[in-house]
Design a protein around this motif. Structure first.
Motif, PDB file in Angstrom:
ATOM      1  N   ASN A  13      83.883  17.425  67.153  1.00 31.18           N
ATOM      2  CA  ASN A  13      82.916  18.519  66.991  1.00 31.18           C
ATOM      3  C   ASN A  13      82.674  19.161  68.353  1.00 31.18           C
ATOM      4  OD1 ASN A  13      80.560  20.118  66.713  1.00 31.18           O
ATOM      5  ND2 ASN A  13      79.909  18.905  64.957  1.00 31.18           N
ATOM      6  N   SER A  14      83.378  20.234  68.613  1.00 31.32           N
ATOM      7  CA  SER A  14      83.300  20.865  69.936  1.00 31.32           C
ATOM      8  C   SER A  14      81.940  21.507  70.181  1.00 31.32           C
ATOM      9  CB  SER A  14      84.410  21.905  70.091  1.00 31.32           C
ATOM     10  OG  SER A  14      84.299  22.911  69.100  1.00 31.32           O
ATOM     11  N   GLU A  15      81.316  22.062  69.137  1.00 31.37           N
ATOM     12  CA  GLU A  15      80.033  22.756  69.329  1.00 31.37           C
ATOM     13  C   GLU A  15      78.981  21.807  69.880  1.00 31.37           C
ATOM     14  OE1 GLU A  15      76.778  25.503  66.905  1.00 31.37           O
ATOM     15  OE2 GLU A  15      78.252  24.337  65.799  1.00 31.37           O
ATOM     16  N   THR A  16      78.879  20.622  69.291  1.00 26.19           N
ATOM     17  CA  THR A  16      77.874  19.656  69.732  1.00 26.19           C
ATOM     18  C   THR A  16      78.116  19.223  71.166  1.00 26.19           C
ATOM     19  OG1 THR A  16      77.494  18.824  67.493  1.00 26.19           O
ATOM     20  CG2 THR A  16      76.940  17.354  69.314  1.00 26.19           C
ATOM     21  N   LEU A  17      79.331  18.818  71.489  1.00 26.74           N
ATOM     22  CA  LEU A  17      79.613  18.253  72.805  1.00 26.74           C
ATOM     23  C   LEU A  17      79.618  19.320  73.895  1.00 26.74           C
ATOM     24  CD1 LEU A  17      82.337  15.650  71.791  1.00 26.74           C
ATOM     25  CD2 LEU A  17      79.923  15.248  72.288  1.00 26.74           C
ATOM     26  N   GLU A  18      80.110  20.509  73.599  1.00 26.90           N
ATOM     27  CA  GLU A  18      80.087  21.578  74.592  1.00 26.90           C
ATOM     28  C   GLU A  18      78.659  22.018  74.887  1.00 26.90           C
ATOM     29  OE1 GLU A  18      82.586  24.762  73.377  1.00 26.90           O
ATOM     30  OE2 GLU A  18      84.447  23.606  73.580  1.00 26.90           O
ATOM     31  N   THR A  19      77.825  22.065  73.856  1.00 24.52           N
ATOM     32  CA  THR A  19      76.421  22.441  74.052  1.00 24.52           C
ATOM     33  C   THR A  19      75.726  21.475  74.999  1.00 24.52           C
ATOM     34  OG1 THR A  19      76.209  23.512  71.898  1.00 24.52           O
ATOM     35  CG2 THR A  19      74.182  22.677  72.894  1.00 24.52           C
ATOM     36  N   ILE A  20      75.923  20.202  74.781  1.00 19.68           N
ATOM     37  CA  ILE A  20      75.278  19.189  75.618  1.00 19.68           C
ATOM     38  C   ILE A  20      75.760  19.298  77.063  1.00 19.68           C
ATOM     39  CG2 ILE A  20      75.114  16.706  76.052  1.00 19.68           C
ATOM     40  CD1 ILE A  20      75.107  16.308  73.015  1.00 19.68           C
ATOM     41  N   ALA A  21      77.066  19.472  77.253  1.00 17.29           N
ATOM     42  CA  ALA A  21      77.617  19.517  78.610  1.00 17.29           C
ATOM     43  C   ALA A  21      77.234  20.796  79.343  1.00 17.29           C
ATOM     44  CB  ALA A  21      79.135  19.374  78.556  1.00 17.29           C
ATOM     45  N   VAL A  22      77.398  21.939  78.694  1.00 15.99           N
ATOM     46  CA  VAL A  22      77.122  23.220  79.357  1.00 15.99           C
ATOM     47  C   VAL A  22      75.648  23.337  79.713  1.00 15.99           C
ATOM     48  CG1 VAL A  22      77.063  25.721  79.037  1.00 15.99           C
ATOM     49  CG2 VAL A  22      79.081  24.431  78.351  1.00 15.99           C
ATOM     50  N   MET A  23      74.778  23.046  78.746  1.00 19.01           N
ATOM     51  CA  MET A  23      73.343  23.146  79.008  1.00 19.01           C
ATOM     52  C   MET A  23      72.852  21.978  79.860  1.00 19.01           C
ATOM     53  SD  MET A  23      72.842  25.989  77.657  1.00 19.01           S
ATOM     54  CE  MET A  23      71.062  26.148  77.816  1.00 19.01           C
ATOM     55  N   GLY A  24      73.636  20.912  79.901  1.00 16.76           N
ATOM     56  CA  GLY A  24      73.253  19.741  80.678  1.00 16.76           C
ATOM     57  C   GLY A  24      73.772  19.748  82.098  1.00 16.76           C
ATOM     58  N   GLY A  25      74.356  20.864  82.545  1.00 22.60           N
ATOM     59  CA  GLY A  25      74.799  20.979  83.934  1.00 22.60           C
ATOM     60  C   GLY A  25      76.005  20.131  84.267  1.00 22.60           C
ATOM     61  N   GLY A  26      76.711  19.655  83.234  1.00 21.86           N
ATOM     62  CA  GLY A  26      77.898  18.829  83.469  1.00 21.86           C
ATOM     63  C   GLY A  26      79.159  19.568  83.085  1.00 21.86           C
ATOM     64  N   VAL A  27      80.167  18.809  82.681  1.00 18.14           N
ATOM     65  CA  VAL A  27      81.467  19.374  82.316  1.00 18.14           C
ATOM     66  C   VAL A  27      81.864  18.814  80.957  1.00 18.14           C
ATOM     67  CG1 VAL A  27      83.888  19.605  82.985  1.00 18.14           C
ATOM     68  CG2 VAL A  27      82.129  19.475  84.750  1.00 18.14           C
ATOM     69  N   HIS A  28      82.486  19.666  80.152  1.00 17.51           N
ATOM     70  CA  HIS A  28      83.019  19.185  78.882  1.00 17.51           C
ATOM     71  C   HIS A  28      84.527  19.017  79.002  1.00 17.51           C
ATOM     72  CE1 HIS A  28      83.821  18.584  74.679  1.00 17.51           C
ATOM     73  NE2 HIS A  28      84.619  19.624  74.669  1.00 17.51           N
ATOM     74  N   HIS A  29      85.026  17.844  78.628  1.00 16.09           N
ATOM     75  CA  HIS A  29      86.453  17.567  78.649  1.00 16.09           C
ATOM     76  C   HIS A  29      86.941  17.314  77.225  1.00 16.09           C
ATOM     77  CE1 HIS A  29      86.438  16.995  83.039  1.00 16.09           C
ATOM     78  NE2 HIS A  29      85.327  16.300  82.865  1.00 16.09           N
ATOM     79  N   ARG A  30      88.200  17.579  76.989  1.00 17.30           N
ATOM     80  CA  ARG A  30      88.815  17.318  75.693  1.00 17.30           C
ATOM     81  C   ARG A  30      89.926  16.292  75.870  1.00 17.30           C
ATOM     82  NH1 ARG A  30      93.355  19.647  73.066  1.00 17.30           N
ATOM     83  NH2 ARG A  30      93.248  19.485  70.783  1.00 17.30           N
ATOM     84  N   ALA A  31      89.924  15.286  75.014  1.00 23.62           N
ATOM     85  CA  ALA A  31      90.978  14.272  75.034  1.00 23.62           C
ATOM     86  C   ALA A  31      91.571  14.187  73.635  1.00 23.62           C
ATOM     87  CB  ALA A  31      90.423  12.920  75.480  1.00 23.62           C
ATOM     88  N   ALA A  32      92.543  15.026  73.359  1.00 27.80           N
ATOM     89  CA  ALA A  32      93.132  15.075  72.023  1.00 27.80           C
ATOM     90  C   ALA A  32      93.824  13.764  71.678  1.00 27.80           C
ATOM     91  CB  ALA A  32      94.114  16.238  71.927  1.00 27.80           C
TER      92      ALA A  32
END
Length: 266
Positions: A185-204
């Motif tokens: 679920n990219s929406e959930t994890l990207e929201t947390i990272a972007v608004m949380g001042g961190g980075v979102h990574h994807r590991a397919a």
């Protein structure tokens, strides 16, 4: 820090209703690094729900173990796992030789369970990091969340998750997320990272998790500046609209963009 700001055009239409774009470039220096990197105060939050069973959970645990191997005596680590229940496996443990051994043993004991209370696990990890922030100043404080993002218990609305992430970031507690699998679920994890001042990574692929988390740990150690903000002041009649996803706080005639942390040279 180096700041550059430029408008796309120099003039505005005297009758009003002009739109101008302001591009801002912020660069952290490479030359002002501390002789010794700051100590880390990290919580590894591992999704152990049923959807993570098998190779995804195995590699998430392996990635967490790689983090343990690269921590030093001055670092502190908390380990939380979550399915329907939230489990504290390690609480602000000093990463001495004995602490690292205990952390590895703890990770080996994590098993896949039931539903996914992602918010509960993430916020518990943040709470443990926050307690470490009270104990001592000067840490690099981070939650690293490894999950497929399919939350079905606790807080599941992206807007509420965004609010919590932003509030934590404003306190200097940043969240990095690792999305696991092709269908996370990219929406959930990207929201947390972007608004949380961190980075979102994807590991397919599950095996990518180890590489991603190891690289993220190096980035955290290389942090040159924290709590970076861009503050814009506008006269009456001028509206400012953000075209990026950085957390924004509006107060009186100021708009504050919270950039978060920057590694050296970034």
């Amino acid at each position: 820090m180096r700041f550059e700001a430029n408008f796309d055009r120099e003039l505005i239409w005297y009758r009003g209703d002009s739109v101008r774009h302001l591009g801002v470039r912020v660069k952290a220096p490479k030359s002002l690094r501390q002789p010794q990197p700051a100590a880390l105060n990290v919580a590894m939050v591992v999704d152990s729900s049923g959807s993570m069973g098998g190779r995804p959970l195995d590699f998430a645990i392996r990635a967490a173990q790689r983090v343990v191997d690269n921590l030093t005596d001055q670092d502190r680590l908390s380990i939380v796992s979550f399915d329907s229940e939230i489990s504290d496996h390690l609480t602000r443990e000093q990463m001495s030789e004995q602490g690292r051994k205990r952390a590895i043993e703890t990770l080996n004991g994590i098993r896949a369970g039931g539903q996914t209370n992602l918010s509960g696990g993430w916020l518990r990890g943040a709470e443990l990091v926050a307690l470490g922030m009270e104990d001592r100043q000067g840490y690099q404080n981070r939650v690293i969340l490894l999950s497929d993002g399919h939350a079905n218990e606790g807080i599941v609305e992206p807007k509420l998750l965004s609010h919590h992430a932003q509030q934590l970031a404003l306190r200097g507690l940043h969240t990095t997320t690792v999305g696991i699998g092709d269908n996370y679920n990219s929406e959930t994890l990207e929201t947390i990272a972007v608004m949380g001042g961190g980075v979102h990574h994807r590991a397919a692929r599950p095996e990518e998790i180890v590489e991603v988390v190891s690289a993220e740990l190096s980035e955290i150690r290389g942090t040159e500046a924290e709590h970076v903000q861009i503050v814009l002041q506008a006269p009456s009649g001028v509206r400012i609209k953000s075209l990026n996803e950085f957390p924004v706080v509006r107060q009186d005639n100021e708009v504050v963009f919270n950039i978060g942390a920057l590694s050296a040279g970034s």
